[in-house]
Write an enzyme that holds these catalytic residues in place. Sequence first.
Site, mmCIF file in Angstrom:
data_model
loop_
_atom_site.group_PDB
_atom_site.id
_atom_site.type_symbol
_atom_site.label_atom_id
_atom_site.label_comp_id
_atom_site.label_asym_id
_atom_site.label_seq_id
_atom_site.Cartn_x
_atom_site.Cartn_y
_atom_site.Cartn_z
ATOM 1 N N THR A 139 50.432 33.372 43.587
ATOM 2 C CA THR A 139 49.301 33.993 42.862
ATOM 3 C C THR A 139 50.069 35.544 42.727
ATOM 4 O O THR A 139 49.344 35.921 41.816
ATOM 5 C CB THR A 139 48.151 34.256 43.495
ATOM 6 N N SER B 84 53.804 43.134 48.646
ATOM 7 C CA SER B 84 52.370 43.650 48.933
ATOM 8 C C SER B 84 52.346 43.795 50.313
ATOM 9 O O SER B 84 53.372 44.789 50.630
ATOM 10 C CB SER B 84 51.376 42.225 48.500
ATOM 11 N N LYS C 36 57.553 40.129 41.483
ATOM 12 C CA LYS C 36 56.419 39.694 40.351
ATOM 13 C C LYS C 36 56.729 40.373 39.027
ATOM 14 O O LYS C 36 57.439 41.272 38.797
ATOM 15 C CB LYS C 36 55.039 40.753 40.808
ATOM 16 N N ASP D 28 52.429 48.293 48.217
ATOM 17 C CA ASP D 28 52.477 48.517 46.754
ATOM 18 C C ASP D 28 51.260 49.032 46.197
ATOM 19 O O ASP D 28 51.217 49.337 45.195
ATOM 20 C CB ASP D 28 52.934 47.264 46.254
ATOM 21 N N GLU E 67 38.419 40.933 44.287
ATOM 22 C CA GLU E 67 38.679 39.804 45.182
ATOM 23 C C GLU E 67 38.415 40.150 46.555
ATOM 24 O O GLU E 67 38.661 41.228 46.995
ATOM 25 C CB GLU E 67 39.929 39.006 44.917
ATOM 26 N N GLU E 68 38.235 38.916 47.269
ATOM 27 C CA GLU E 68 37.865 39.352 48.617
ATOM 28 C C GLU E 68 38.738 39.837 49.631
ATOM 29 O O GLU E 68 38.397 40.166 50.690
ATOM 30 C CB GLU E 68 37.363 37.923 49.338
ATOM 31 N N SER E 69 40.190 40.053 48.902
ATOM 32 C CA SER E 69 41.158 40.579 50.005
ATOM 33 C C SER E 69 41.541 41.950 49.648
ATOM 34 O O SER E 69 42.467 42.523 49.798
ATOM 35 C CB SER E 69 42.510 39.849 49.788
#
Length: 550
Positions: free
Chosen positions: A46, A149, A159, A309, A394-396
Amino acid sequence: MSASLSPLAGKPAEASSLVDIPKLLAAYADLRPDPSVPAQRVAFGTSGHRGCSFEHSFNEWHVLAISQAICEYRKGRGIDGPLYIGIDTHALSQPAFESALEVLAANGVETMVSSYGEYTPTPALSHAILTYNRGRTAGLADGIVITPSHNPPDNGGFKYNPPNGGPADADLTGWIQNRANALLENGLKEVRRMPFAQARCAGTTHEHDYLHAYVNDLGNVIDFDVIQGAGVRMGVDPLGGAGVHYWAPIAERYRLDLTVVSETIDPQFGFMTMDWDGKIRMDPSSSYAMQRLIGLKDRYDVAFACDTDHDRHGIVAKSSGLMLPNHYLSVMVDYLFRHRPQWQQDAGVGKTLVSTGLIDRVTKRLGRTLHEVPVGFKWFVDGLLDGSLGFGGEESAGASFLRRDGTVWTTDKDGIAPALLSAEITARTGRDPGELYRELVRDLGEPFANRVDAPATPAQKARLSKLSPQQIKGTTLAGEKIEQIVDRAPANQASLGGIKVSAANGWFAARPSGTENIYKIYAESFKGEAHLRTIIQEAQGIVDSALAEQ
């Protein structure tokens, strides 16, 4: 989580746990991956390709192959504007940048590198792409972010962001991945490359001031006047990441009472405290990794950190300490849609399916539309681009939101803007985000959440990824009627790669791990810890029963 907590969790990093940087760099240059071994092939998840040089999963050959594949993709799709490239402070990022530039220059790609060799946060690169492409229909720009990350110091990551400025979708990354692996299998014979010194001086290599372009535009996203007027005292820990030199210019440009507690850059990240599993991980939402940040609680009105990052945020409120990501995301949604009058009246709220149901309740109370998608920030890109989504999270602890005028800011996660928003929230409301969270749960109910892992064979993982609602036989979940069972996201009908089962006051989602022989159960209850435990127990039974069927 079901995994056992390391006795090192939350403690200062020990010398024995620090990566040997010279050996890591030597492994990057000297070790060659074997493409016949699955774990050594290029694999875009992802968030791009990630790996470790010692494990033959992130080496020079990977970067050369991916870079050549990107050049060929650009040429085949007619993407002929500048390519923006940036790196974070992981040790492997600099050699990977050099390898990539050697290929980009040899292929004649106009490449924008950071002025003065400055590090580049992911949001600053997304911002650069979108700024260049605004109003253009041809000659579009795209970008590469070299970062793993928040992952450990021995990791590397790569990426690709297409012209929409956000994470690439699966079709695109699949093409790049397949082409890169074909190049590996052919011994890189088709890779075009020139020496780095020549590439750095090539006529196609140009410098770009990411830092000031981003910082000077940030006032169009955050109301710094209200922060400055209220005299909010802020502390920031950049965690030695790509935004380490961004915070002082932000403070100076907008006249803020903002203290940067450390500008140390250490590729070993030896200043960190150990994460839950005894590894060094720059995760700004982990209480174990964020002991230094948590220590700022009583010194500032609000304190924050970003990962390496700078695309994730961690918030320490004076009233409550380090906030769980889902808690702060809920506060952000409630605040933004009340204090951004120029946003479209029908702008919706984007969230991943495993993010808290409190966001659903906040969105309903606001009279907005919920846009619920699978895991991955790429699902928010189109909505942020056209303003139909005011917020995507998002949850992260990854999120981005629109400029104050309702136009796009970034289409990739931005840790800096949500961090600074915590100060705007505190200034405008007179209450910090922790206090506002308590108000939300008083009115809408308090969520209790957990994630557990359970063993699963590759065959079971494959079945779970294709599980259909018809295979779930139960009609109740922890004493409540099951209201919804989905294997596709409500917002876009994209596959979840698993299943989500919801009742009035609780839900669970089950997904197979992409890298381990386990499946993950995410669960949440609005009726307390005991109810949550029952949901998890029943979820495991439901999933195990479905997986046992042939």
